[in-house]
Each structure stands twice: as C-alpha cells, then as structure tokens.
Motif scaffolding. Structure first.
Motif, short mmCIF file in Angstrom:
data_model
loop_
_atom_site.label_atom_id
_atom_site.label_comp_id
_atom_site.label_asym_id
_atom_site.label_seq_id
_atom_site.Cartn_x
_atom_site.Cartn_y
_atom_site.Cartn_z
N ARG A 277 0.84 -1.21 0.00
CA ARG A 277 0.00 0.00 0.00
C ARG A 277 0.87 1.26 0.00
NH1 ARG A 277 -4.10 -1.02 -2.45
NH2 ARG A 277 -4.95 0.98 -1.74
N ILE A 278 2.02 1.20 0.65
CA ILE A 278 2.94 2.34 0.63
C ILE A 278 3.49 2.56 -0.78
CG2 ILE A 278 5.22 3.14 1.42
CD1 ILE A 278 4.55 1.81 4.14
N MET A 279 3.86 1.47 -1.46
CA MET A 279 4.35 1.60 -2.84
C MET A 279 3.29 2.23 -3.73
SD MET A 279 7.43 0.39 -2.58
CE MET A 279 7.96 0.33 -4.30
N ALA A 280 2.04 1.81 -3.55
CA ALA A 280 0.94 2.36 -4.36
C ALA A 280 0.73 3.85 -4.04
CB ALA A 280 -0.34 1.58 -4.10
N ALA A 281 0.78 4.20 -2.76
CA ALA A 281 0.51 5.58 -2.35
C ALA A 281 1.61 6.55 -2.78
CB ALA A 281 0.32 5.65 -0.84
N THR A 282 2.86 6.09 -2.75
CA THR A 282 3.98 6.96 -3.10
C THR A 282 4.18 7.07 -4.61
OG1 THR A 282 5.56 5.13 -2.98
CG2 THR A 282 5.23 6.43 -0.97
N GLY A 283 3.73 6.04 -5.34
CA GLY A 283 3.98 6.01 -6.78
C GLY A 283 5.40 5.61 -7.13
N ALA A 284 6.18 5.15 -6.14
CA ALA A 284 7.56 4.77 -6.38
C ALA A 284 7.63 3.54 -7.29
CB ALA A 284 8.27 4.48 -5.06
N SER A 285 8.58 3.52 -8.19
CA SER A 285 8.73 2.38 -9.12
C SER A 285 9.48 1.23 -8.49
CB SER A 285 9.46 2.83 -10.39
OG SER A 285 10.76 3.31 -10.06
N GLU A 286 10.20 1.51 -7.38
CA GLU A 286 10.97 0.47 -6.69
C GLU A 286 11.27 0.94 -5.28
OE1 GLU A 286 14.69 0.18 -8.85
OE2 GLU A 286 15.50 1.96 -7.87
N PHE A 287 11.72 0.00 -4.45
CA PHE A 287 12.30 0.41 -3.16
C PHE A 287 13.68 -0.22 -3.03
CE2 PHE A 287 10.58 -3.65 -1.48
CZ PHE A 287 11.56 -4.04 -0.57
N ILE A 288 14.53 0.47 -2.27
CA ILE A 288 15.85 -0.05 -1.94
C ILE A 288 15.75 -0.72 -0.59
CG2 ILE A 288 18.27 0.51 -1.49
CD1 ILE A 288 17.84 3.06 -3.22
N ALA A 289 16.06 -2.01 -0.52
CA ALA A 289 16.03 -2.74 0.75
C ALA A 289 17.31 -2.46 1.51
CB ALA A 289 15.86 -4.23 0.51
N SER A 290 17.18 -2.07 2.78
CA SER A 290 18.37 -1.77 3.57
C SER A 290 18.41 -2.59 4.84
CB SER A 290 18.43 -0.28 3.92
OG SER A 290 19.56 0.00 4.73
N GLU A 291 19.53 -3.24 5.07
CA GLU A 291 19.76 -3.97 6.31
C GLU A 291 20.27 -3.03 7.40
OE1 GLU A 291 19.38 -7.05 7.36
OE2 GLU A 291 18.85 -8.17 5.55
N SER A 292 20.60 -1.79 7.02
CA SER A 292 21.02 -0.77 7.98
C SER A 292 19.80 0.07 8.32
CB SER A 292 22.12 0.12 7.40
OG SER A 292 23.25 -0.67 7.07
N ASP A 293 19.52 0.22 9.62
CA ASP A 293 18.27 0.86 10.00
C ASP A 293 18.42 1.59 11.34
OD1 ASP A 293 18.27 -1.27 11.81
OD2 ASP A 293 16.85 -2.46 10.65
N ILE A 294 17.36 1.58 12.13
CA ILE A 294 17.38 2.29 13.41
C ILE A 294 18.51 1.79 14.33
CG2 ILE A 294 15.61 0.74 14.37
CD1 ILE A 294 14.68 3.06 16.15
N LEU A 295 18.81 0.50 14.26
CA LEU A 295 19.86 -0.06 15.11
C LEU A 295 21.19 0.61 14.81
CD1 LEU A 295 20.29 -2.24 17.28
CD2 LEU A 295 20.76 -3.87 15.44
N ASP A 296 21.49 0.78 13.52
CA ASP A 296 22.72 1.46 13.10
C ASP A 296 22.67 2.94 13.50
OD1 ASP A 296 24.02 -0.63 10.81
OD2 ASP A 296 21.87 -0.78 11.16
#
Length: 304
Positions: A277-296
């Motif tokens: 639903r986020i992809m649909a709402a943003t209209g983004a053609s792709e997302f970048i998956a990141s293993e670096s997040d809040i922990l980092d």
C-alpha cells in the motif's frame, strides 16, 4: 576507537549491534536478533503480557553477556511502539535496568524515524536523495523524508503485529479481512502524507524485517542472505506480487520458505500488505532494501 552497543527493542523483535566507530568509519562486531513479540496483545489490552516481558528480559540477559565480553564502552537501549503504548511499561524497563544497569529510552515515533533515516542513508550518495525512509515495525510504521538530514517525519500505528492482531487473524486471510486492513492502512498513510511529502523522494528506502523479507521473496532466495538483500532494488510490481502470494498461502506454506524467520510467519502477510500500500501511495517504481536501519542509527548516535 569507540566500541558501542545499540539495542533496539520493538514490538516484534529485540536486536543488538556492537560496533567499532572511528573517525566516521563503522565496523560491525556483533549483530543479533531475537523475535520476542513484546507487543503481544498490546494493541487490544494496552499492557504487556507477563510472558512477553519474560521472553524479552531473557533476550536482554543474553545481550548483556555479549556486551560484557566484548569490552563495550557505551550502551544505548531504545524501546519503541509497544513500550510507548503499554501502561505497565515500568515492569519491563525496571527489569532491563536491573540486568544492564542503564535506563531504557522510550523514544517517540519521530525520533525513531530520525534514527532509522540516519542508519538507512549513511551508505548512500546524496545524489540519490532526497530520500523517503519507511520503517515497517511491529507496532508502528515510520515515514521520514530528507536529504543530508531529516526535514519531515511521521509515525503511524500500522505495524505488522498490530495489523495482524487487528485484522488478519486467519492465514490465509479472507477478502473481507484484507479489505478492512487496507482501509486502516490507507487512512494511516494519508495521515503521514499530511506531514511527509511521500511522493517527492528520488529514492524510497525500506528498512526492517518486513521489507528485507519481501526483498528475499522477490529475489527468490533459497535462504535469508543479508548481503544479497542489502541495497537490492525491488520493483513495485514485485512487492504487489509478493504481498498477494503471502495472502494466498497457509501458515505452513509460509513457514516452509527457506528465507522466512519463524517469528515472522504469522505477521509477514500484514507487513507485506503495508509495504504494498505504501508503494501504491507513493507512486515509487521500486524500493531499496536496507539492512542498515534504526539499530545502526542508535550506534551512530553514541559517537556524538
């Protein structure tokens, strides 16, 4: 050199990162995760279940042993959505202080978003910005937008555990359950969009276990490989396809997937639906998956 330990305690999992950070250089020493489901029943009852507290404190005991054995200089423990919502959080936070000797920081959603942004964008070129970082957790989802620094952030209560408990309580879920969940999710995304320009980013980065598991599915991995997943670009149509796949599967079929963590089996359908639903709402053609997040991001914050 500064050796730091970051602990991120969410609704579904608790994670430890021990890292050496010197002059802007980051070297991972230990990275561990345990699915403890601290947020079990919190959406409905507004309090922690005793079993959930016991599971989580048991994991904290294990992390404490690691921290003691690795010569850590600074420790920061951040708790997020479930702890924000629980009226009896002091039972949990007192237990952590007894084990680790430090205070638990129950951080607001906006700070959670900023820490996720720092962790997710540290390795990326500013040429790929502005960025929208989306962190789908167990209890909440954070939307954070910015370039070199955060300019807008919003946390909304559409995490994978919360949506599973509230709507998708059978596997596979019924069409009616999915429809109800979509209404709830879309209202929350629209709420976030009032604060965060969700369709203006050059790059959409999605962090945390839901996003990386969806990436593993889209990449057809036989087993979970964080090095293949990290910075993988996943087309929007693949996200929608994976979300639909999980909606059609039994719990046993999901459990049999080689890349699926056992603790995500009963919440990945809801999490993938949120991401779709986020992809649909943003209209983004792709997302970048990141293993670096809040922990980092928490680890980096200890160098200030």
């Amino acid at each position: 050199m500064s050796r730091v330990a970051a602990i991120d305690c969410g609704t579904n999992s608790i994670r430890l990162l021990i890292a050496d950070i010197t002059n802007g250089n980051f070297k991972e020493v230990v990275r561990e995760m345990e699915i403890v489901r601290l947020g079990q029943g919190v959406d409905q009852n507004k309090s922690f279940h005793p079993d959930a507290i016991a599971r989580t404190l048991n994991a904290v005991e294990k992390f404490s042993a690691q921290i003691s054995s690795k010569g850590v200089e600074k420790v920061r423990f951040c708790a997020t959505s479930a702890t924000r919502d629980a009226t009896n959080r002091n039972i949990f936070t007192d237990g952590v202080k007894e084990i680790l000797g430090i205070e638990v920081e129950v951080i607001p959603g906006e700070e959670e978003a900023e820490l996720s942004f720092i962790g997710a964008t540290k390795e990326l070129s500013q040429n790929e910005g502005p960025f929208l970082v989306v962190d789908i957790g167990g209890g909440s989802t954070e939307f954070v937008y910015g370039g070199e620094k955060v300019s807008a952030a919003k946390s909304v209560n559409i995490g994978c555990v919360r949506m599973s408990e509230r709507h998708l309580n059978t596997q596979p879920p019924s069409m009616a359950q999915i429809a109800q969940a979509i209404v709830d999710i879309d209202i929350a995304i629209a709420e976030a969009a009032k604060v965060v320009p969700i369709s203006e980013a050059k790059s959409l980065i999605a962090v945390a276990g839901t996003a990386t598991t969806v990436a593993a599915a889209a990449l057809n991995l036989e087993s979970y490989d964080r090095y293949l997943i990290h910075l993988a670009r996943v087309p929007a149509q693949s996200v929608h396809k994976v979300a639909g796949m999980f909606q059609s599967m039994s719990k046993e079929e999901i459990s049999a997937l080689g890349y699926m963590h056992p603790g995500r089996v009963d919440v990945i359908t809801a999490g993938a639906l949120v991401l779709s639903r986020i992809m649909a709402a943003t209209g983004a053609s792709e997302f970048i998956a990141s293993e670096s997040d809040i922990l980092d991001g928490i680890a980096w914050s200890l160098t200030k």
